[in-house]
Design a protein around this motif. Structure first.
Motif, PDB file in Angstrom:
ATOM      1  N   GLY A 247       0.830  -1.202   0.000  1.00  0.00           N
ATOM      2  CA  GLY A 247       0.000   0.000   0.000  1.00  0.00           C
ATOM      3  C   GLY A 247       0.860   1.246   0.000  1.00  0.00           C
ATOM      4  O   GLY A 247       2.083   1.193   0.166  1.00  0.00           O
ATOM      5  N   ASN A 248       0.216   2.378  -0.207  1.00  0.00           N
ATOM      6  CA  ASN A 248       0.930   3.648  -0.250  1.00  0.00           C
ATOM      7  C   ASN A 248       1.266   4.122   1.165  1.00  0.00           C
ATOM      8  O   ASN A 248       0.422   4.065   2.061  1.00  0.00           O
ATOM      9  CB  ASN A 248       0.090   4.719  -0.954  1.00  0.00           C
ATOM     10  N   VAL A 249       2.486   4.588   1.332  1.00  0.00           N
ATOM     11  CA  VAL A 249       2.913   5.212   2.591  1.00  0.00           C
ATOM     12  C   VAL A 249       3.406   6.602   2.240  1.00  0.00           C
ATOM     13  O   VAL A 249       4.374   6.762   1.500  1.00  0.00           O
ATOM     14  CB  VAL A 249       4.036   4.402   3.280  1.00  0.00           C
ATOM     15  N   ASN A 250       2.725   7.583   2.770  1.00  0.00           N
ATOM     16  CA  ASN A 250       3.041   8.963   2.400  1.00  0.00           C
ATOM     17  C   ASN A 250       4.394   9.402   2.961  1.00  0.00           C
ATOM     18  O   ASN A 250       4.700   9.183   4.134  1.00  0.00           O
ATOM     19  CB  ASN A 250       1.955   9.916   2.919  1.00  0.00           C
ATOM     20  N   ALA A 251       5.196  10.013   2.100  1.00  0.00           N
ATOM     21  CA  ALA A 251       6.451  10.613   2.549  1.00  0.00           C
ATOM     22  C   ALA A 251       6.143  11.981   3.150  1.00  0.00           C
ATOM     23  O   ALA A 251       5.254  12.693   2.675  1.00  0.00           O
ATOM     24  CB  ALA A 251       7.418  10.753   1.380  1.00  0.00           C
ATOM     25  N   VAL A 252       6.834  12.321   4.215  1.00  0.00           N
ATOM     26  CA  VAL A 252       6.612  13.599   4.891  1.00  0.00           C
ATOM     27  C   VAL A 252       7.906  14.400   4.871  1.00  0.00           C
ATOM     28  O   VAL A 252       8.933  13.928   5.344  1.00  0.00           O
ATOM     29  CB  VAL A 252       6.155  13.385   6.349  1.00  0.00           C
ATOM     30  N   ASN A 253       7.844  15.594   4.329  1.00  0.00           N
ATOM     31  CA  ASN A 253       9.031  16.442   4.268  1.00  0.00           C
ATOM     32  C   ASN A 253       9.009  17.456   5.408  1.00  0.00           C
ATOM     33  O   ASN A 253       8.299  18.463   5.351  1.00  0.00           O
ATOM     34  CB  ASN A 253       9.098  17.171   2.920  1.00  0.00           C
ATOM     35  N   HIS A 254       9.743  17.163   6.451  1.00  0.00           N
ATOM     36  CA  HIS A 254       9.833  18.077   7.580  1.00  0.00           C
ATOM     37  C   HIS A 254      10.944  19.087   7.323  1.00  0.00           C
ATOM     38  O   HIS A 254      11.966  18.770   6.718  1.00  0.00           O
ATOM     39  CB  HIS A 254      10.123  17.310   8.870  1.00  0.00           C
ATOM     40  N   LYS A 255      10.755  20.278   7.817  1.00  0.00           N
ATOM     41  CA  LYS A 255      11.786  21.296   7.690  1.00  0.00           C
ATOM     42  C   LYS A 255      13.035  20.842   8.434  1.00  0.00           C
ATOM     43  O   LYS A 255      12.966  20.403   9.579  1.00  0.00           O
ATOM     44  CB  LYS A 255      11.294  22.626   8.258  1.00  0.00           C
ATOM     45  N   THR A 256      14.174  20.902   7.762  1.00  0.00           N
ATOM     46  CA  THR A 256      15.418  20.424   8.365  1.00  0.00           C
ATOM     47  C   THR A 256      15.956  21.438   9.359  1.00  0.00           C
ATOM     48  O   THR A 256      16.235  22.584   8.998  1.00  0.00           O
ATOM     49  CB  THR A 256      16.480  20.162   7.282  1.00  0.00           C
ATOM     50  N   PRO A 257      16.117  21.061  10.625  1.00  0.00           N
ATOM     51  CA  PRO A 257      16.659  21.988  11.628  1.00  0.00           C
ATOM     52  C   PRO A 257      18.120  22.297  11.337  1.00  0.00           C
ATOM     53  O   PRO A 257      18.820  21.541  10.660  1.00  0.00           O
ATOM     54  CB  PRO A 257      16.523  21.211  12.941  1.00  0.00           C
ATOM     55  N   SER A 258      18.584  23.400  11.871  1.00  0.00           N
ATOM     56  CA  SER A 258      19.988  23.780  11.709  1.00  0.00           C
ATOM     57  C   SER A 258      20.496  24.376  13.020  1.00  0.00           C
ATOM     58  O   SER A 258      19.723  24.639  13.943  1.00  0.00           O
ATOM     59  CB  SER A 258      20.145  24.797  10.572  1.00  0.00           C
ATOM     60  N   ALA A 259      21.796  24.564  13.097  1.00  0.00           N
ATOM     61  CA  ALA A 259      22.390  25.154  14.294  1.00  0.00           C
ATOM     62  C   ALA A 259      21.941  26.609  14.425  1.00  0.00           C
ATOM     63  O   ALA A 259      21.623  27.264  13.430  1.00  0.00           O
ATOM     64  CB  ALA A 259      23.912  25.076  14.218  1.00  0.00           C
ATOM     65  N   PRO A 260      21.892  27.155  15.652  1.00  0.00           N
ATOM     66  CA  PRO A 260      21.493  28.561  15.824  1.00  0.00           C
ATOM     67  C   PRO A 260      22.536  29.501  15.223  1.00  0.00           C
ATOM     68  O   PRO A 260      23.709  29.136  15.083  1.00  0.00           O
ATOM     69  CB  PRO A 260      21.413  28.716  17.344  1.00  0.00           C
ATOM     70  N   VAL A 261      22.115  30.706  14.884  1.00  0.00           N
ATOM     71  CA  VAL A 261      23.037  31.671  14.277  1.00  0.00           C
ATOM     72  C   VAL A 261      24.065  32.161  15.284  1.00  0.00           C
ATOM     73  O   VAL A 261      25.144  32.637  14.910  1.00  0.00           O
ATOM     74  CB  VAL A 261      22.264  32.867  13.691  1.00  0.00           C
ATOM     75  N   ALA A 262      23.757  32.051  16.569  1.00  0.00           N
ATOM     76  CA  ALA A 262      24.695  32.433  17.633  1.00  0.00           C
ATOM     77  C   ALA A 262      24.338  31.628  18.875  1.00  0.00           C
ATOM     78  O   ALA A 262      23.238  31.067  18.968  1.00  0.00           O
ATOM     79  CB  ALA A 262      24.623  33.925  17.920  1.00  0.00           C
ATOM     80  N   ASN A 263      25.250  31.555  19.813  1.00  0.00           N
ATOM     81  CA  ASN A 263      25.033  30.733  21.003  1.00  0.00           C
ATOM     82  C   ASN A 263      23.801  31.162  21.791  1.00  0.00           C
ATOM     83  O   ASN A 263      23.573  32.353  22.024  1.00  0.00           O
ATOM     84  CB  ASN A 263      26.247  30.790  21.923  1.00  0.00           C
ATOM     85  N   GLU A 264      23.030  30.175  22.217  1.00  0.00           N
ATOM     86  CA  GLU A 264      21.872  30.400  23.079  1.00  0.00           C
ATOM     87  C   GLU A 264      22.017  29.527  24.318  1.00  0.00           C
ATOM     88  O   GLU A 264      22.446  28.368  24.221  1.00  0.00           O
ATOM     89  CB  GLU A 264      20.565  30.061  22.345  1.00  0.00           C
ATOM     90  N   VAL A 265      21.654  30.067  25.466  1.00  0.00           N
ATOM     91  CA  VAL A 265      21.745  29.330  26.730  1.00  0.00           C
ATOM     92  C   VAL A 265      20.336  29.094  27.256  1.00  0.00           C
ATOM     93  O   VAL A 265      19.541  30.033  27.379  1.00  0.00           O
ATOM     94  CB  VAL A 265      22.570  30.093  27.779  1.00  0.00           C
ATOM     95  N   VAL A 266      20.038  27.829  27.552  1.00  0.00           N
ATOM     96  CA  VAL A 266      18.732  27.447  28.084  1.00  0.00           C
ATOM     97  C   VAL A 266      18.950  26.771  29.432  1.00  0.00           C
ATOM     98  O   VAL A 266      19.766  25.847  29.539  1.00  0.00           O
ATOM     99  CB  VAL A 266      17.998  26.493  27.120  1.00  0.00           C
ATOM    100  N   PHE A 267      18.216  27.213  30.447  1.00  0.00           N
ATOM    101  CA  PHE A 267      18.392  26.681  31.797  1.00  0.00           C
ATOM    102  C   PHE A 267      17.061  26.152  32.333  1.00  0.00           C
ATOM    103  O   PHE A 267      16.020  26.794  32.178  1.00  0.00           O
ATOM    104  CB  PHE A 267      18.916  27.773  32.732  1.00  0.00           C
ATOM    105  N   VAL A 268      17.117  24.973  32.962  1.00  0.00           N
ATOM    106  CA  VAL A 268      15.939  24.384  33.609  1.00  0.00           C
ATOM    107  C   VAL A 268      16.238  24.240  35.094  1.00  0.00           C
ATOM    108  O   VAL A 268      17.118  23.468  35.473  1.00  0.00           O
ATOM    109  CB  VAL A 268      15.583  23.011  33.010  1.00  0.00           C
TER     110      VAL A 268
END
Length: 695
Positions: A247-268
């Protein structure tokens, strides 16, 4: 005796011959590495069924065993508000079909000593070759006719929710969730994660729809390994999987992520954490089966792969003693790869550790790796590759990769030649492409006080604060004017019964049950005179563990062994005996500090941080603003340089003679959930002093 003399003479002649060569060898130079050894990789055969199922057969007759594995080659699915249904569908395929119940499947598999497992993209099993027909009969039924019984769905849902509760206090689990979120984004399949809300929203139709739209033979591979011939393998494939409808299985084109343009810091923030979990990460474009992937593998082993020779380990552990281990990974992927480097470090060296990570990353992009270092890494990778060839499963994985990724047929045959050809110049070029010390997400999970030292690493100069589930972090509201820790604690004592009632209690006996990893345990707590305490844990009437505080000393007895309790454990036992311990914190060397008001599940709670005499946080407690009752306590313990966070939630109070005690309690610690229920409480009953004697 004569033989001894003959061998001795021969030995002396060998020594003299060796000595005669001294001076002919320049020992000041490292011998040049020899050519890469030729690798003999086992052969495999392939064929395709009329329904499009591609079959790979690897013969190995050393053992009378055979394994079968279906692997789907499909695009990842974005699950959205029902994240978790794909994994649930895969795992539950094994839990019932239109022809068999889960019990019948288990009985059949156990009877022939086989294995059978399923996932969102695989169905596989192994057995003795003589039982192949029995295994394949069940395996094909599971693959072709899963029924997803409602009862199994609810059981799975409950287990998943329990696991998610454990993750809330696990800094490493939180780091993984947050790392994926910032690296890939919430709108990419690799970036989303299960939540309590998403798991609760899943219905059976979600599982059925995923199965019906994804499990098709024309996007699948069947790998057969072991004691079998290609002829028999083809017959089995035709018989048990030939009727699988394409049967048919649909291909899904997700937007390809990339590195940030500059450093980002995330804290939890994790209240009271004594360590910070650091992860420096970003997405990269690195496809499997390429020369670049091999070069990146060498590069990663120089930076932070396995072994003490890696630079991160040498720097952060051996030189600075910041951590027990610092590692990195550079992963290839058909859709999007990733770079990650991290460690668990002490609070006070969090910012220094980030500095060293970025230093080592930057260094790789500017300096050639020494030839001696490069050769050591190549030797390690060569040995690892050679050892992997001992397993038939490796040959099957190689074959599957060649077919899936359209690699050259001799890709693995010539792997060592390609590895040996990597130069220091190649590593520098790869580092400039894949190592991005100025374009990364720096995620840290730990004590909130650490966050202020990390803003210097962010290009914006600001640290983004998130909750463990990735939602924006809301800081505590300020305490109302005049609200002090003592007032909050007085309100708590009033809420559970008041000083007058509690002051009349001379003894108590509390019984209940505990549920730990499916085990049902009995629990009995006893106290006398606010000075003595005991706790007994039993299974089927047999005592497994007992804790006794006799008024001065405390000990834990288990399996005939006695362990004296000291420090924080002794203090906890002493406070358990005291019905109004909250009013006597100063006597126990504890200083409560009001931190603010937190909003949890729509309710507001006063937050008190309890510190010991050394100023270390022992726990963070949450008291209901309206009722004064304690709702939650988060504590952190440290042992052998590692910290463990535990969370205790009082879900329900039980009132007996006007006094409230925790009736239903959930504790999450060390990845385990413990559910405790109090069934009976007796005040001022007769309790023999012998209960509190440490023997």
């Amino acid at each position: 005796m004569k033989t001894y003399k003959i061998y001795t003479a021969a030995f002396l002649m060998m020594v003299l011959a060796a000595c005669s060569n001294v001076g002919k060898l320049d020992r000041s130079k490292v011998p040049a590495p020899g050519p890469a050894p030729a690798i003999q990789i086992g052969q495999y055969q392939t064929f395709e069924l009329s329904n499009g199922l591609k079959v790979i057969v690897v013969e190995n007759h050393k053992l009378p065993r055979v394994s079968y594995r279906i692997t789907l080659d499909t695009d990842p699915v974005l699950e959205g508000s029902k994240a978790g249904y794909v994994a649930m569908a895969g795992d539950l395929m094994r839990n019932g079909t239109s022809n068999r119940t889960k019990s019948q499947i288990d009985e059949t598999i156990d009877f022939i000593g086989a294995d059978l497992s399923t996932s969102a993209t695989t169905v596989g099993g192994s057995c003795l070759s003589k039982h192949s027909s029995e295994l394949l009969d069940v395996m094909s039924d599971v693959l072709l006719n899963p029924s997803f019984p409602e009862a199994e769905i609810e059981k799975y849902r409950k287990q998943t929710l329990s696991g998610l509760a454990s993750q809330k206090t696990d800094p490493n689990a939180i780091s993984g969730i947050i790392g994926n979120l910032v690296k890939y984004g919430k709108n990419h399949p690799y970036g989303e994660s299960e939540t309590e809300e998403s798991v609760k929203a899943i219905v059976r139709d979600d599982l059925v729809n995923y199965y019906n739209s994804t499990f098709k033979p024309n996007v699948a591979y069947l790998t057969i390994i072991g004691d079998i011939t290609p002829e028999v393998a083809k017959a089995h494939a035709e018989k048990y999987f030939g009727g699988w409808k394409r049967g048919n299985v649909n291909a899904v084109n997700h937007k390809t992520p990339s590195a940030p343009v500059a450093n980002e810091v995330v804290f939890v923030p994790v209240p009271g954490a004594v360590q910070s979990v650091i992860d420096i990460t970003y997405a990269i474009d690195l496809k499997p089966g390429t020369q670049e992937a091999i070069t990146a593998g060498v590069l990663n082993n120089v930076l932070g792969g396995s072994g003490f020779q890696a630079r991160l380990m040498q720097n952060l552990r051996e030189d600075k003693a910041y951590t027990y281990g610092a590692y990195s990974s550079i992963s290839s992927d058909e859709f999007v790869g990733e770079f990650s480097a991290g460690a668990s470090v002490r609070n006070e060296v969090t910012d220094s550790s980030v500095t060293e990570f970025l230093f080592e990353m930057d260094r790789l992009t500017k300096e050639l790796v020494a030839d001696s270092t490069l050769q050591i890494v190549k030797n390690i990778m060569t040995g690892s590759f050679a050892r992997s060839l001992e397993s038939p499963q490796t040959i099957a994985n190689f074959a599957l990769n060649i077919e899936r990724y359209k690699l050259p047929k001799d890709y693995y045959q010539t792997y060592l030649q390609k590895l040996n050809a990597v130069t220091a110049e190649d590593l520098l070029a790869a580092a400039k492409r894949y190592i991005k010390p100025s374009n990364c997400y720096i995620t840290v999970v730990g004590n909130k006080d650490v966050a202020a030292s990390l803003d210097k690493f962010a290009a914006s100069g600001k640290v983004t604060m998130l909750n463990p589930d990735g939602t924006p972090y809301t800081d505590l509201e300020p305490m109302p004017s005049g609200m002090t820790p003592q007032i909050i604690l007085n309100n708590y004592i009033s809420g559970i019964g008041g000083t007058e009632r509690l002051g009349k209690i001379t003894s108590f006996e509390q019984t209940g049950s505990m549920s730990v990893q499916g085990m049902s345990l009995g629990m009995t707590l006893k106290g006398k005179g606010n000075k003595k305490f005991s706790m007994s844990v039993t299974m089927a009437g047999t005592e497994l563990q007992k804790v006794i505080f006799d008024g001065e000393k405390a000990a834990m007895m288990a399996m005939g062994q006695k362990q004296e309790m000291e420090g924080a454990e002794l203090l906890q036992a002493k406070m358990q005996a005291d019905m109004m311990a909250e009013l006597h914190y100063t006597e126990y060397g504890i200083t409560p500090e009001a931190k603010g008001i937190a909003t949890l599940n729509g309710n507001k709670y006063y937050v008190l941080e309890l510190k010991d005499k050394d100023g270390k946080t022992t726990s963070t407690d949450y008291f209901d603003v309206k009722t004064g009752l304690r709702y939650k306590s988060v504590s952190v313990s440290e042992a052998d340089g590692q910290s463990m966070t535990s969370e205790t939630i009082i879900e329900e109070y039980l009132t007996v003679d006007g006094i409230k005690v925790p009736g239903k309690v959930k504790q999450i610690a060390g990845g385990q959930n413990i559910d405790m229920t109090t069934t009976t409480v007796v005040w001022n009953g007769k309790i023999d002093d012998a209960e509190f004697v440490i023997k």
